[in-house]
Enzyme design. Structure first.
Site, PDB file in Angstrom:
ATOM      1  N   ARG A   1      -3.807  -5.212   7.983  1.00 50.28           N
ATOM      2  CA  ARG A   1      -5.058  -4.049   8.085  1.00 50.28           C
ATOM      3  C   ARG A   1      -6.349  -5.214   8.534  1.00 50.28           C
ATOM      4  O   ARG A   1      -6.238  -4.993   9.711  1.00 50.28           O
ATOM      5  CB  ARG A   1      -5.481  -3.198   7.340  1.00 50.28           C
ATOM      6  CG  ARG A   1      -4.343  -2.414   6.654  1.00 50.28           C
ATOM      7  CD  ARG A   1      -4.973  -1.322   5.074  1.00 50.28           C
ATOM      8  NE  ARG A   1      -4.675  -2.321   3.980  1.00 50.28           N
ATOM      9  CZ  ARG A   1      -5.944  -2.608   3.060  1.00 50.28           C
ATOM     10  NH1 ARG A   1      -6.639  -1.033   3.195  1.00 50.28           N
ATOM     11  NH2 ARG A   1      -5.395  -3.222   1.871  1.00 50.28           N
TER      12      ARG A   1
ATOM     13  N   TYR B   1       6.330  -8.167   8.561  1.00 51.45           N
ATOM     14  CA  TYR B   1       6.075  -6.922   8.695  1.00 51.45           C
ATOM     15  C   TYR B   1       6.194  -5.700  10.313  1.00 51.45           C
ATOM     16  O   TYR B   1       6.034  -7.773  11.032  1.00 51.45           O
ATOM     17  CB  TYR B   1       4.721  -6.647   8.220  1.00 51.45           C
ATOM     18  CG  TYR B   1       3.885  -7.078   7.387  1.00 51.45           C
ATOM     19  CD1 TYR B   1       4.104  -6.031   5.288  1.00 51.45           C
ATOM     20  CD2 TYR B   1       3.629  -7.735   6.863  1.00 51.45           C
ATOM     21  CE1 TYR B   1       3.938  -6.351   4.541  1.00 51.45           C
ATOM     22  CE2 TYR B   1       3.113  -8.328   5.295  1.00 51.45           C
ATOM     23  CZ  TYR B   1       3.279  -7.689   4.373  1.00 51.45           C
ATOM     24  OH  TYR B   1       2.950  -8.281   3.032  1.00 51.45           O
TER      25      TYR B   1
ATOM     26  N   ASP C   1       0.453  -1.278  -0.370  1.00 53.95           N
ATOM     27  CA  ASP C   1       0.228   0.145   0.098  1.00 53.95           C
ATOM     28  C   ASP C   1       0.458   1.662   0.042  1.00 53.95           C
ATOM     29  O   ASP C   1       1.962   1.030   0.799  1.00 53.95           O
ATOM     30  CB  ASP C   1      -0.959  -0.325   1.263  1.00 53.95           C
ATOM     31  CG  ASP C   1      -1.992  -1.004   1.185  1.00 53.95           C
ATOM     32  OD1 ASP C   1      -2.458  -1.473  -0.032  1.00 53.95           O
ATOM     33  OD2 ASP C   1      -2.279  -1.543   2.555  1.00 53.95           O
TER      34      ASP C   1
ATOM     35  N   ASP D   1      -6.964   1.835   7.519  1.00 58.00           N
ATOM     36  CA  ASP D   1      -5.531   2.149   8.363  1.00 58.00           C
ATOM     37  C   ASP D   1      -6.051   3.468   8.214  1.00 58.00           C
ATOM     38  O   ASP D   1      -6.658   4.300   7.888  1.00 58.00           O
ATOM     39  CB  ASP D   1      -4.633   1.416   6.861  1.00 58.00           C
ATOM     40  CG  ASP D   1      -4.795   2.526   6.106  1.00 58.00           C
ATOM     41  OD1 ASP D   1      -6.206   3.544   5.708  1.00 58.00           O
ATOM     42  OD2 ASP D   1      -4.258   1.754   5.068  1.00 58.00           O
TER      43      ASP D   1
END
Length: 292
Positions: free
Chosen positions: A172, A66, A38, A80
């Site tokens: 997310r 991540y 993203d 987000d």
């Protein structure tokens, strides 16, 4: 150019923006990237150049890692902090409460892709429908969370977690689900990919570093050989004659190796991938060099 550049994607850039920039730097349109990030996210984005671009979907390791910043007390339409706020809450959670629920997210599970994602429905990306205010039913997909650990708490409502997961996992959505398990709205406030397959942050270069290497005539020093993504496979060393047979679509006979998938090498180096079949013949699966 034939190899892989591991880019440290900057924030506010799409993965396509990075590829477009590299087309100019590398002087080729034959590029592919592994694992879309993203715009808000940063970190490891492998970009495959030239013949190596054929390896994007053939990699043997598609796992990702991540470092995520989750903010509790907030829910947005995108999952987000770049989105429109849908819900707020003053309820606070503790590190201990988070640690207690994390184990329930480990392992194989079903996850529904968010509306703001690149998943296509009848050829249209979901995010385009979402921008039009349209919500459609999405099929849940199987993902796997290999590791999920709480790292620190930088603020009252903010917590940092390390996530190790399978390809196709939406962090997310994972953070939103974590909030639901705790009875508090949650959203992703920051994301950095620390590993993509066999590549981690130590392999990365910024776009500025890549441009500087181009200007100094040492760009190829930054390129990773494409066979790196197939390191888990056994290898076969072939003669020039055998390599020529594969180049022209023929098979090699009387192979002594067991049936299976292999990395193939000729006198000039890595050729590609091949399959030794039950009849002891070797057939090329994908070659990453031009025909000689």
């Amino acid at each position: 150019m034939n190899g892989i550049l591991i880019v440290d994607k900057p924030t506010d850039w799409t993965s396509f923006d990075v590829v477009a920039k590299l087309r100019g730097i590398l002087g080729t349109r034959k590029l592919g990237h592994s694992g879309t990030l993203d715009p808000m996210a940063t970190g490891v984005l492998p970009v495959f150049a030239g013949p190596a671009s054929k390896a994007v979907d053939l990699q043997t390791d598609h796992t990702k890692a991540y470092r995520a910043l989750v903010r509790f007390g907030l829910c947005t339409d995108t999952g987000d902090i770049t989105g429109t706020v849908l819900e707020r809450s003053d309820k606070q959670v503790t590190a201990q409460q988070i640690k207690e629920v994390l184990p329930q997210f480990l392992g194989v599970q079903m996850q529904t892709p968010p509306m703001y994602s690149a998943v296509k429905i009848n050829g249209t990306p979901l995010y385009k429908l979402a921008r039009q205010g349209v919500t459609v039913e999405r099929k849940a997909r199987q993902v796997e969370i290999h590791q999920l650990e709480l790292v620190e708490q930088p603020d009252v409502q903010d917590f940092v977690l390390d996530v190790d997961c399978s390809k196709g996992t939406y962090v997310r959505t994972l953070m939103e689900d974590l909030g639901k398990a705790l009875g508090v709205p949650a959203t992703l406030a920051g994301l950095r990919r620390t590993r993509a397959g066999v590549f981690d942050l130590d392999c990365c270069y910024t776009l500025e570093q890549i441009q500087a290497a181009k200007d100094e005539g040492r760009l190829e020093e930054l390129m990773v050989p494409v066979d790196r993504v197939f390191h888990q496979l056994p290898s076969i060393q072939l003669s020039e004659k055998a390599a020529q047979r594969l180049y022209h679509g023929a098979v090699c006979s009387r192979m002594s190796q067991p049936e299976g998938r292999y990395r193939l090498y000729g006198p000039q180096g890595f050729l590609g991938l091949g399959q030794v079949r039950s009849d002891a013949t070797l057939k090329a699966e994908k070659l990453f060099v031009e025909r000689a």
